[in-house]
Design a protein around this motif. Structure first.
Motif, PDB file in Angstrom:
ATOM      1  N   LEU A 102       0.863  -1.176   0.000  1.00 30.74           N
ATOM      2  CA  LEU A 102       0.000   0.000   0.000  1.00 30.74           C
ATOM      3  C   LEU A 102       0.902   1.229   0.000  1.00 30.74           C
ATOM      4  O   LEU A 102       1.867   1.292   0.765  1.00 30.74           O
ATOM      5  N   VAL A 103       0.589   2.190  -0.864  1.00 31.90           N
ATOM      6  CA  VAL A 103       1.409   3.388  -0.993  1.00 31.90           C
ATOM      7  C   VAL A 103       0.513   4.610  -0.936  1.00 31.90           C
ATOM      8  O   VAL A 103      -0.523   4.679  -1.610  1.00 31.90           O
ATOM      9  N   TYR A 104       0.922   5.569  -0.109  1.00 31.17           N
ATOM     10  CA  TYR A 104       0.247   6.870  -0.033  1.00 31.17           C
ATOM     11  C   TYR A 104       1.304   7.934  -0.238  1.00 31.17           C
ATOM     12  O   TYR A 104       2.372   7.882   0.374  1.00 31.17           O
ATOM     13  N   ARG A 105       1.016   8.886  -1.124  1.00 26.71           N
ATOM     14  CA  ARG A 105       1.951   9.975  -1.395  1.00 26.71           C
ATOM     15  C   ARG A 105       1.254  11.291  -1.117  1.00 26.71           C
ATOM     16  O   ARG A 105       0.149  11.541  -1.619  1.00 26.71           O
ATOM     17  N   SER A 106       1.910  12.153  -0.368  1.00 33.04           N
ATOM     18  CA  SER A 106       1.298  13.434  -0.028  1.00 33.04           C
ATOM     19  C   SER A 106       1.114  14.332  -1.253  1.00 33.04           C
ATOM     20  O   SER A 106       0.299  15.245  -1.224  1.00 33.04           O
ATOM     21  N   ASP A 107       1.828  14.063  -2.359  1.00 27.14           N
ATOM     22  CA  ASP A 107       1.614  14.849  -3.577  1.00 27.14           C
ATOM     23  C   ASP A 107       0.432  14.326  -4.397  1.00 27.14           C
ATOM     24  O   ASP A 107       0.073  14.911  -5.410  1.00 27.14           O
ATOM     25  N   ASP A 108      -0.195  13.241  -3.956  1.00 27.09           N
ATOM     26  CA  ASP A 108      -1.417  12.691  -4.543  1.00 27.09           C
ATOM     27  C   ASP A 108      -2.339  12.382  -3.365  1.00 27.09           C
ATOM     28  O   ASP A 108      -2.647  11.224  -3.078  1.00 27.09           O
ATOM     29  N   PRO A 109      -2.753  13.433  -2.634  1.00 26.71           N
ATOM     30  CA  PRO A 109      -3.309  13.259  -1.290  1.00 26.71           C
ATOM     31  C   PRO A 109      -4.670  12.579  -1.187  1.00 26.71           C
ATOM     32  O   PRO A 109      -5.041  12.137  -0.110  1.00 26.71           O
ATOM     33  N   TYR A 110      -5.384  12.487  -2.266  1.00 24.06           N
ATOM     34  CA  TYR A 110      -6.706  11.858  -2.200  1.00 24.06           C
ATOM     35  C   TYR A 110      -6.649  10.355  -2.489  1.00 24.06           C
ATOM     36  O   TYR A 110      -7.638   9.655  -2.297  1.00 24.06           O
ATOM     37  N   ALA A 111      -5.512   9.856  -2.955  1.00 27.01           N
ATOM     38  CA  ALA A 111      -5.433   8.497  -3.492  1.00 27.01           C
ATOM     39  C   ALA A 111      -4.626   7.539  -2.630  1.00 27.01           C
ATOM     40  O   ALA A 111      -3.699   7.926  -1.938  1.00 27.01           O
ATOM     41  N   VAL A 112      -5.005   6.278  -2.735  1.00 30.93           N
ATOM     42  CA  VAL A 112      -4.255   5.150  -2.201  1.00 30.93           C
ATOM     43  C   VAL A 112      -3.845   4.321  -3.408  1.00 30.93           C
ATOM     44  O   VAL A 112      -4.645   4.086  -4.315  1.00 30.93           O
ATOM     45  N   HIS A 113      -2.606   3.904  -3.436  1.00 35.27           N
ATOM     46  CA  HIS A 113      -2.107   3.074  -4.524  1.00 35.27           C
ATOM     47  C   HIS A 113      -1.814   1.688  -3.969  1.00 35.27           C
ATOM     48  O   HIS A 113      -1.097   1.554  -2.977  1.00 35.27           O
TER      49      HIS A 113
END
Length: 137
Positions: free
Chosen positions: A28-39
């Motif tokens: 599971l990856v979360y990036r603060s530059d894509d704050p609405y999404a979970v990858h």
């Protein structure tokens, strides 16, 4: 602007039938530059991993109650006495039902919520800064 990445390796179960499942290594990856999404990156028996992206809010809510419709649905349940979250993923290439342990998913989600608290996602996108620069010209 510096961005933060929150990752979690875990083993999910791909539910094939009520009696049969297979382990699926996942990240599971979360990036603060894509704050609405979970990858999600799922390593199935293929040459390349399967990538899914869906709303972080969907997973946050799905840990507590059924939510979602269409391509991604998430809901909590019990399996062999353990609290798990089920994720039903649908695409033109096929369907998958994945099971993940709620304690591990919840701990990871809490880390993402500390990095970007709910309601502050828009500030991470830099839209206000971009507008300021555009209007200053």
């Amino acid at each position: 602007m510096q961005h933060t990445v929150v990752e979690r390796e875990l083993e999910l179960k791909l539910i094939l039938s009520p009696e049969r499942s297979i382990p699926v290594p996942a990240r599971l990856v979360y990036r603060s530059d894509d704050p609405y999404a979970v990858h999600g990156v799922f390593h199935i028996n293929s040459e390349f991993p399967v990538h899914w992206t869906f709303a972080r809010d969907l997973l946050v809510e799905g840990v507590f109650r059924p939510c979602g419709h269409g391509d991604v649905r998430v809901w909590p349940t019990k399996s062999a006495g353990r609290s798990v979250v089920l994720m039903a993923l649908t695409s033109p290439d096929g369907d998958a039902l994945l099971e993940a342990p709620i304690p591990q998913v919840s701990a990871w989600l809490e880390r993402t919520l500390r990095v970007v608290p709910p309601g502050t996602e828009g500030g991470q996108l830099g839209i206000d800064d971009a507008l300021d620069q555009l209007l200053a010209r």
